[in-house]
Design a protein around this motif. Sequence first.
Motif, PDB file in Angstrom:
ATOM      1  N   LEU A  82       0.842  -1.190   0.000  1.00  0.00           N
ATOM      2  CA  LEU A  82       0.000   0.000   0.000  1.00  0.00           C
ATOM      3  C   LEU A  82       0.880   1.244   0.000  1.00  0.00           C
ATOM      4  O   LEU A  82       1.304   1.722   1.051  1.00  0.00           O
ATOM      5  CB  LEU A  82      -0.931   0.007   1.213  1.00  0.00           C
ATOM      6  CG  LEU A  82      -1.937  -1.130   1.316  1.00  0.00           C
ATOM      7  CD1 LEU A  82      -2.720  -1.031   2.618  1.00  0.00           C
ATOM      8  CD2 LEU A  82      -2.872  -1.105   0.123  1.00  0.00           C
ATOM      9  N   ALA A  83       1.175   1.758  -1.193  1.00  0.00           N
ATOM     10  CA  ALA A  83       1.919   3.012  -1.321  1.00  0.00           C
ATOM     11  C   ALA A  83       0.942   4.170  -1.160  1.00  0.00           C
ATOM     12  O   ALA A  83      -0.270   3.993  -1.257  1.00  0.00           O
ATOM     13  CB  ALA A  83       2.608   3.066  -2.678  1.00  0.00           C
ATOM     14  N   ARG A  84       1.477   5.349  -0.907  1.00  0.00           N
ATOM     15  CA  ARG A  84       0.655   6.543  -0.679  1.00  0.00           C
ATOM     16  C   ARG A  84      -0.382   6.303   0.433  1.00  0.00           C
ATOM     17  O   ARG A  84      -1.513   6.763   0.361  1.00  0.00           O
ATOM     18  CB  ARG A  84      -0.066   6.973  -1.951  1.00  0.00           C
ATOM     19  CG  ARG A  84       0.777   7.671  -2.948  1.00  0.00           C
ATOM     20  CD  ARG A  84      -0.071   8.340  -4.034  1.00  0.00           C
ATOM     21  NE  ARG A  84       0.759   9.167  -4.871  1.00  0.00           N
ATOM     22  CZ  ARG A  84       1.337   8.745  -5.996  1.00  0.00           C
ATOM     23  NH1 ARG A  84       1.139   7.513  -6.410  1.00  0.00           N
ATOM     24  NH2 ARG A  84       2.097   9.549  -6.690  1.00  0.00           N
ATOM     25  N   THR A  85       0.031   5.551   1.434  1.00  0.00           N
ATOM     26  CA  THR A  85      -0.887   5.177   2.515  1.00  0.00           C
ATOM     27  C   THR A  85      -0.251   5.512   3.858  1.00  0.00           C
ATOM     28  O   THR A  85       0.879   5.127   4.127  1.00  0.00           O
ATOM     29  CB  THR A  85      -1.218   3.673   2.437  1.00  0.00           C
ATOM     30  OG1 THR A  85      -1.741   3.388   1.137  1.00  0.00           O
ATOM     31  CG2 THR A  85      -2.223   3.284   3.491  1.00  0.00           C
ATOM     32  N   THR A  86      -1.000   6.203   4.687  1.00  0.00           N
ATOM     33  CA  THR A  86      -0.519   6.600   6.007  1.00  0.00           C
ATOM     34  C   THR A  86      -1.240   5.795   7.082  1.00  0.00           C
ATOM     35  O   THR A  86      -2.467   5.835   7.166  1.00  0.00           O
ATOM     36  CB  THR A  86      -0.771   8.106   6.238  1.00  0.00           C
ATOM     37  OG1 THR A  86      -0.111   8.847   5.215  1.00  0.00           O
ATOM     38  CG2 THR A  86      -0.266   8.549   7.601  1.00  0.00           C
ATOM     39  N   ALA A  87      -0.468   5.053   7.871  1.00  0.00           N
ATOM     40  CA  ALA A  87      -1.028   4.353   9.036  1.00  0.00           C
ATOM     41  C   ALA A  87      -1.179   5.398  10.135  1.00  0.00           C
ATOM     42  O   ALA A  87      -0.250   6.141  10.423  1.00  0.00           O
ATOM     43  CB  ALA A  87      -0.105   3.233   9.473  1.00  0.00           C
ATOM     44  N   PHE A  88      -2.371   5.471  10.730  1.00  0.00           N
ATOM     45  CA  PHE A  88      -2.585   6.534  11.714  1.00  0.00           C
ATOM     46  C   PHE A  88      -3.089   6.047  13.061  1.00  0.00           C
ATOM     47  O   PHE A  88      -3.244   6.837  13.975  1.00  0.00           O
ATOM     48  CB  PHE A  88      -3.531   7.610  11.171  1.00  0.00           C
ATOM     49  CG  PHE A  88      -4.917   7.133  10.854  1.00  0.00           C
ATOM     50  CD1 PHE A  88      -5.892   7.064  11.841  1.00  0.00           C
ATOM     51  CD2 PHE A  88      -5.248   6.759   9.571  1.00  0.00           C
ATOM     52  CE1 PHE A  88      -7.175   6.638  11.552  1.00  0.00           C
ATOM     53  CE2 PHE A  88      -6.528   6.340   9.263  1.00  0.00           C
ATOM     54  CZ  PHE A  88      -7.495   6.280  10.252  1.00  0.00           C
TER      55      PHE A  88
END
Length: 121
Positions: A82-88
């Motif tokens: 998952l590129a362009r993906t931020t774990a928050f």
Amino acid sequence: PTEPDPDRYTKRHAHCDVAVIGGGPAGIAAARAAAADGARVILVDENPVIGGNGDLFLTDDNLAAMLRDSATLAADPGVTLLARTTAFGLYDDGLLMACERLGDHLPAQDAGQLRQRLWQI
């Protein structure tokens, strides 16, 4: 705001044995090792390309090897990149939340283009 949000969003649920946050050298090595043991792996990275952001200690040979490793991971059916993906957030019972940017980087979005996807992993 006085108007409804014109953008489109979606969500997705996924399950894995190992979640790796960060697609640099250590993240790729961890994902590769887990996948080699048969684990279902999801690798999350906020950058547009899995492979790190040009770490100072990488030589051209190391960078080429790492990009080959990320291509090998992408071909593995047990691995989701998952590129362009931020774990928050990491919540009760191991629920990992992440936001994938699907259209934010595009100069103009089509009317049907999704803007973001919420992942519940």
